[in-house]
Enzyme design. Structure first.
Site, short mmCIF file in Angstrom:
data_model
loop_
_atom_site.label_atom_id
_atom_site.label_comp_id
_atom_site.label_asym_id
_atom_site.label_seq_id
_atom_site.Cartn_x
_atom_site.Cartn_y
_atom_site.Cartn_z
N LYS A 1 41.83 48.01 41.68
CA LYS A 1 40.86 47.48 42.66
C LYS A 1 40.40 48.58 43.63
O LYS A 1 39.21 48.70 43.92
CB LYS A 1 41.43 46.27 43.41
N TYR B 1 47.28 46.25 39.48
CA TYR B 1 46.10 45.45 39.85
C TYR B 1 45.43 46.06 41.08
O TYR B 1 44.21 46.30 41.10
CB TYR B 1 46.56 44.02 40.13
N ILE C 1 34.00 43.89 27.77
CA ILE C 1 33.72 44.94 28.75
C ILE C 1 34.21 46.32 28.29
O ILE C 1 33.74 47.35 28.77
CB ILE C 1 34.29 44.57 30.13
N ILE D 1 34.28 36.83 25.63
CA ILE D 1 35.00 37.57 24.57
C ILE D 1 35.46 36.57 23.50
O ILE D 1 35.60 35.37 23.79
CB ILE D 1 36.21 38.37 25.12
N GLY E 1 36.04 32.75 32.64
CA GLY E 1 37.28 32.84 33.41
C GLY E 1 37.27 31.95 34.64
O GLY E 1 36.38 31.12 34.82
N GLN E 2 38.27 32.17 35.52
CA GLN E 2 38.44 31.28 36.68
C GLN E 2 37.21 31.29 37.58
O GLN E 2 36.73 30.25 38.00
CB GLN E 2 39.68 31.71 37.50
N1 SER Z 1 44.34 36.06 43.06
C1 SER Z 1 44.71 37.41 42.75
C2 SER Z 1 46.10 37.47 42.26
O1 SER Z 1 46.91 36.72 42.74
C3 SER Z 1 44.57 38.28 43.95
O2 SER Z 1 43.24 38.64 44.15
O3 SER Z 1 46.39 38.28 41.44
#
Ligand code: SER
Length: 328
Positions: free
Chosen positions: A147, A143, A55, A35, A11-12
């Site tokens: 977190k 999201y 995961i 994956i 990923g990034q």
């Molecule tokens: N870079 C993430 C987003 O923009 C934030 O942590 O979803």
């Protein structure tokens, strides 16, 4: 010797963190967990071991940990904020179901765990400017909910089971290597691609939308330094505010224009991303990270901009456009 498993290695963040960890721990195994459909390629594939690790499948995590005698897991699997709003159930399954699987394997097998949190763990009730380390965390996005829950679950595993969980709250991360996918801060990456390709940039957020951002080399260093930090000095664990720069679209646009004078930008609002950005802080206070493990960023907006433009031009084989010389 250190043996590390990176979940989400293609990923990034993972693409670059895996390579940096391989340079940092040349005598250990740094395993790229991937994956299906996101297999490692090129240097990432050739420079060290890879292992299939979804995961959401605890047996695969345990298998990789056993095979390579892993002592530290970097859990980078997540859906970013905007895409998570489109798939909230999957965001929870990966963000929290996946973290639970990782923590359980870590508890059974004695691994330390790094799981990034985010500026997205804050919400509209949080002080927006110089957001303190310990403050209100009532995010409005799935999201953010994953977190904050992840921060709490990681703290619980440390307190209850002695699992060495540590993390940082990443700002928007900017890099020329692997693109982000579906985040709210992605515009600050996309804008550099547009500038280098000579395209007019369509900015999804309006002027005055401030968020913390960070250049990837600083973020990678933070992820490694927090895991290497002296535990006796750590008052906090999950998760440390870290910061290096805060800007809005006008500031980054004008900075790029210093180096690409004919660069143009127009505002094409994206209501979902705007609502998410408006609920996040403008800037974080990272005093605790500076005091407890000597966190210190190296890149500011100017240094990052020069670096990004140079590397993207190289990546795309595009020469720097010099202003035309007018002979009179
Ligand atoms: N870079 C993430 C987003 O923009 C934030 O942590 O979803």
């Amino acid at each position: 010797m250190k043996n590390v498993l990176i979940i989400g290695a293609t990923g990034q963040i993972g693409t670059e963190l895996t390579m940096k960890l391989r340079h940092t721990y040349p005598n250990g195994d740094v395993v790229a967990g991937y994956i299906p459909g996101a297999e490692p390629k090129g240097e990432l594939l050739e420079s060290g071991p890879s292992h299939l690790v979804d995961i959401t499948n605890p047996a695969q995590i345990a298998e990789a940990v056993d095979k390579y005698k892993v002592d530290t897991i970097y859990n980078l699997a997540a859906l970013l904020s905007a895409v998570a709003e489109a798939k909230p159930q999957l965001a929870w399954k990966i963000g929290i179901g996946g973290l639970y699987n990782t923590l359980e394997v870590a508890r059974e097998k004695g691994c330390a765990v790094f799981t990034p949190s985010s500026i997205g763990s804050f919400g509209p009730g949080t002080p927006a400017v110089k957001t303190p380390q310990d403050t209100v965390q009532r995010p409005r996005t799935i999201y953010g909910v994953t977190k904050v829950s992840g921060e709490l679950l990681s703290d619980y595993y440390a307190l209850r089971f002695g699992v060495d969980t540590r993390s940082v709250r990443f700002p928007g991360l900017i890099s020329y290597v692997a693109p982000p996918g579906g985040g709210t801060t992605d515009y600050a990456v996309d804008i550099y691609y547009a500038a280098v390709k000579g395209e007019k940039f369509k900015c999804p957020l309006h002027a005055g939308t401030f968020m913390d951002m960070m250049y990837m080399p600083d973020a990678l260093r933070a992820a490694i330094e927090i895991m290497e930090a002296d535990p006796k000095r750590l008052v906090h664990r999950n998760s440390f505010n870290i910061a290096s720069m805060s800007f809005d679209p006008e500031i980054i646009y004008n900075k790029i224009k210093e180096y690409v004078p004919d660069f143009e930008m127009e505002y094409v609002p994206d209501p979902l991303r705007q609502a998410i950005a408006d609920s996040w802080p403008d800037s974080l206070d990272d005093t605790c990270a500076r005091e407890e493990w000597d966190w210190q960023p190296e890149y500011d907006l100017d240094g990052m901009t020069r670096h990004m433009l140079a590397h993207l031009r190289e990546k795309f084989g595009i020469a720097e456009r010099k202003p035309e010389v007018i002979h009179v």
